[in-house]
Motif scaffolding. Structure first.
Motif, PDB file in Angstrom:
ATOM      1  N   ARG A 181       4.970   5.490  -3.214  1.00  0.00           N
ATOM      2  CA  ARG A 181       5.781   6.320  -2.328  1.00  0.00           C
ATOM      3  C   ARG A 181       5.034   6.762  -1.070  1.00  0.00           C
ATOM      4  N   ALA A 182       3.742   7.049  -1.205  1.00  0.00           N
ATOM      5  CA  ALA A 182       2.998   7.582  -0.066  1.00  0.00           C
ATOM      6  C   ALA A 182       2.379   6.505   0.815  1.00  0.00           C
ATOM      7  N   VAL A 183       2.102   5.322   0.256  1.00  0.00           N
ATOM      8  CA  VAL A 183       1.412   4.285   1.028  1.00  0.00           C
ATOM      9  C   VAL A 183       2.209   2.983   1.055  1.00  0.00           C
ATOM     10  N   ALA A 184       2.379   2.354  -0.122  1.00  0.00           N
ATOM     11  CA  ALA A 184       2.992   1.019  -0.164  1.00  0.00           C
ATOM     12  C   ALA A 184       4.432   1.032   0.339  1.00  0.00           C
ATOM     13  N   GLY A 185       5.185   2.081   0.007  1.00  0.00           N
ATOM     14  CA  GLY A 185       6.569   2.163   0.460  1.00  0.00           C
ATOM     15  C   GLY A 185       6.694   2.173   1.977  1.00  0.00           C
ATOM     16  N   PRO A 186       6.026   3.141   2.665  1.00  0.00           N
ATOM     17  CA  PRO A 186       6.072   3.131   4.134  1.00  0.00           C
ATOM     18  C   PRO A 186       5.547   1.842   4.752  1.00  0.00           C
ATOM     19  N   VAL A 187       4.506   1.243   4.162  1.00  0.00           N
ATOM     20  CA  VAL A 187       3.961  -0.013   4.696  1.00  0.00           C
ATOM     21  C   VAL A 187       5.016  -1.111   4.650  1.00  0.00           C
ATOM     22  N   ASN A 188       5.667  -1.279   3.503  1.00  0.00           N
ATOM     23  CA  ASN A 188       6.676  -2.329   3.365  1.00  0.00           C
ATOM     24  C   ASN A 188       7.854  -2.129   4.309  1.00  0.00           C
TER      25      ASN A 188
END
Length: 435
Positions: free
Chosen positions: A335-342
């Motif tokens: 939620r904090a890293v991979a989500g925004p990146v994708n």
């Protein structure tokens, strides 16, 4: 309030009304969905046990792929907002029926509401972020997408922590009625106010759906070979969604065995999910700085490194502490890293493929992964127990890590390829206009 948002969150005056609208929708949806999830997980596990989860996930993968095949056609007529609103209203109308079935002592209702819970996860993920993508471009997304995620997390925090209180005060049966009331209200609110907020962007999206490149399944390998960004998004949609059902099954097996009754299990889910989401909420505010410091390719490595470490440890420490760490770290990084990146990476897909990627990669590929993971667990059940599945997870995690490292090395080429993309849809082998 707008000055405060601009000063502390870099949200400008023309962006504020749209952000406030989608953030409020997300808060109430994720609040009541957290209540619903804690109720459904607990009641289902205590009646059917964790051994039924692989079949539930397999069934849901089939249902979701079928659902997205329908919504893909509907998106040529209606915007995401209308489709999501109708789904919310239908879900709300079904809740009182489920409540009556539970009151009558029906056992069939629990797998049905479990399927609804999993469908909700998929539908909210796809259509909420499609709407957000229509509202804000990639440059705005770096600032605003973490704030939208924060509204979802805040709703989840309130919903998770209030589950135990609501169950003790009102009883479990009222959870479904609260769920129905909130979903109905949000669905109607989106229908009445959404067109004014989104404006012409909805019409442009529908036109894009009508005029988009039509990509068939047999063309996907060619697109993956030609565009590294497509390959990376397909792989990071597929492999993690094979791994997540495996770990989901392991976590629920451990949790169900660690708590003897429904009250203790629902209390654990409520407190653990609430604390996990609370920590994620605060970490999220550092997410833009972390993404800027690490860069998108390096940020992508965090998720895959964590999966590799988790499945390497589980065979030797198959207990609630490692399982809780795995659940906590997976949700936090997702939620904090991979989500925004994708979500940012989706915005650099070649323009004539973006519409197709919204439902195929973000929707169908994820469920194909879940289908694969679930059917593997069913087939391997006589040979592998929940602990042994960690070795399968470790192998797949290493494959994912290798692909992420390769994408990292090609990232500059990916940006250059997309920025200089001047080809028309006819240059994609076998493609055709969807008219």
């Amino acid at each position: 309030m707008r000055d405060f948002a601009e000063k502390y969150f870099s949200v400008f005056h023309n962006e504020y009304p749209k952000l406030l609208w989608i953030a409020s929708v997300c808060f109430f949806l994720f609040f009541v969905t957290a209540l619903f999830r804690n109720f459904v997980d607990t009641t289902f596990l205590k009646r059917y046990g964790p051994q039924a989860i692989p079949m539930m996930l397999l069934t849901n993968a089939i249902l979701t792929v079928a659902l997205f095949a329908v919504t893909d056609k509907l998106l040529k007529i209606f915007p995401d907002r209308v489709i999501l609103s109708c789904f919310l209203i239908i879900s709300a109308l079904s809740a009182p029926v489920f409540d009556l079935m539970i009151a009558s002592g029906s056992m069939v209702v629990y797998p049905v509401i479990y399927q609804l819970m999993l469908l909700i996860d998929s539908v909210l993920f796809v259509h909420i972020w499609n709407i957000a993508g229509d509202m804000f471009n990639a440059r705005q997304g770096k600032r605003i997408f973490p704030l939208i995620t924060a509204s979802q997390l805040l709703g989840t925090i309130v919903g998770s922590f209030s589950t135990g209180l609501l169950v003790s005060v009102a009883g479990e049966k009222h959870i479904l009625l609260i769920f129905a009331a909130v979903y109905m209200a949000v669905g109607i609110y989106m229908l009445k106010t959404g067109q004014k907020v989104l404006g012409s962007s909805e019409r442009l999206v529908i036109e894009g759906q009508i005029n988009c490149v039509k990509v068939r399944l047999r063309q996907v390998p060619g697109l993956m070979k030609k565009y590294p960004i497509i390959k990376f998004l397909v792989i990071t949609g597929l492999i993690p969604n094979i791994l997540l059902p495996i770990f989901f099954f392991q976590f629920n097996t451990i949790a169900n065995g660690s708590f003897a009754d429904e009250q203790s299990l629902i209390t654990f889910f409520s407190i653990f999910r609430g604390l996990t989401t609370l920590v994620t909420f605060f970490v999220l505010f550092f997410s833009p700085n972390l993404l800027s410091f690490l860069g998108l390719p390096n940020s992508s490595l965090l998720f895959t490194f964590n999966f590799t470490a988790l499945f390497a440890v589980l065979p030797y420490a198959f207990n609630i502490f490692v399982a809780a760490y795995g659940q906590f770290s997976t949700i936090l990084i997702q939620r904090a890293v991979a989500g925004p990146v994708n979500k940012i990476l989706y915005s650099i897909v070649p323009t004539d493929l973006q519409t197709w990627s919204r439902t195929f990669i973000r929707g169908s590929v994820l469920k194909i992964g879940m289908f694969t993971g679930s059917i593997f667990m069913l087939i391997s059940k006589p040979f592998l127990d929940a602990r042994d599945l960690s070795y399968v997870g470790l192998v797949l995690s290493i494959v994912l890590l290798t692909e992420t490292l390769q994408f990292r090395s090609l990232y500059k080429h990916v940006l250059k390829q997309v920025l200089t993309h001047q080809e028309n849809p006819a240059d994609i082998p076998g493609s055709e206009k969807n008219v």
